[in-house]
Design a protein around this motif. Structure first.
Motif: not given
Length: 313
Positions: A129-145, A147-155
């Motif tokens: 549950l903890i890991g999936a919650a973190v993954a859910f939040v970060l999966s959107f900026p981690a998607a190339a199409n 991500a709101p900007n390149s640096w957030l995508y990279w981080l």
């Protein structure tokens, strides 16, 4: 009259231009095919060299493997008890003691094992549950199409890579040293690795989502968060759930292993009985672990099929 040949010559010139363009295009395609063929040959050669080196370094030779396979059973013979069929199904003596070699003797601490198995399952649930919650939040900026900007995508990408790049048992060892022996260290370790593994999978699912709902929300002035919540999440939720359930099954097995470094669960008891050379207890715990993992896998599969539907498989 003199204008007619000039018109005919112009037509011939204009007719030759498309043919020249076609021939140039064909030559370009041929060059691309030749270049691709060369790179394929180079890649195949590099793969063959790497495969040969890996076989040589690991000594993965057929004769050595054939000679080693029978020894697998020798190993199990050293750690498993000799089954005494004449007393295997006997209960207790008149003095109330379990008969050595019987199932009753194996499972003298049965309820302690059940408690540890339940602790293992709870560890897996909490970590997932903890890991999936973190993954859910970060999966959107981690998607190339998305991500709101390149640096957030990279981080986001680098953070997820670090999380899944460190094995759970190594993380558990570090947290046991930090916060002491117990299930909390195991939960944190598995949660971190789960966040990295699921984050990558979730991001790839997001990258395959349709952009039309997002474009529609953008057209009416929606924020980035609204585009993710209303445009992407409804599309990817079934796949997210399926991956999370699959990860839960993996975490149950991981929770059974990291106990060897003191991170709680049934693995800690398994390590103890192995250390004391208690062969009958080793077999008893192994049987319970295999049954637990099998039952959870079957239940998880039914839940996934019930939520997503068999037509998606």
């Amino acid at each position: 009259m003199t204008d007619i040949p000039m018109m005919g010559g112009s037509a011939g010139a204009s007719g030759g231009a498309p043919r020249d363009a076609v021939s140039t295009f064909e030559r370009h395609r041929a060059e691309l095919r030749a270049s691709k063929r060369v790179w394929n040959i180079v890649a195949l050669g590099a793969f063959t060299i790497c495969l040969g080196l890996s076989i040589w370094i690991s000594q993965f030779y057929p004769d050595r493997l054939a000679n080693g396979i029978p020894r697998i059973f020798e190993y199990f013979g050293t750690i498993l008890p000799d089954l005494q069929w004449d007393v295997l199904f006997e209960g207790r003596t008149e003095e109330g003691r379990a008969v050595p070699g019987s199932l009753t003797f194996w499972y003298t601490d049965f309820w302690d094992y059940v408690e540890l198995l339940w602790e293992t399952i709870l560890m897996a649930i909490t970590a997932t549950l903890i890991g999936a919650a973190v993954a859910f939040v970060l999966s959107f900026p981690a998607a190339a199409n998305l991500a709101p900007n390149s640096w957030l995508y990279w981080l986001s990408r680098r953070f997820l890579e670090v999380c899944r790049g460190i094995p759970e048992i190594l993380l558990a060892l570090v947290f046991v040293f930090m916060i002491g022996i117990g299930p909390l260290a195991g939960i944190i370790a598995i949660a971190i690795h789960t966040a990295g593994a699921l984050g990558k999978l979730f991001a790839e699912v997001n990258e395959n989502a349709s952009s039309r709902p997002v474009e529609g929300i953008t057209a009416v002035g929606g924020t980035w968060a609204e585009k993710m919540i209303f445009g992407v999440v409804p599309q990817v939720a079934p796949n997210f759930f399926s991956y999370a359930m699959l990860r839960f099954e993996i975490n149950v097995r991981a929770s059974s292993i990291i106990g060897f470094v003191g991170a709680g669960g049934i693995g800690q008891e398994l390590n103890r009985v192995i250390s004391f050379y208690s062969d009958d207890r080793v077999l008893a715990v192994l049987i319970l672990v295999v049954l637990m993992v099998t039952i959870i896998d079957l239940i998880s599969e039914r839940i996934r099929l019930g939520y997503i539907g068999r037509e998606n498989f």
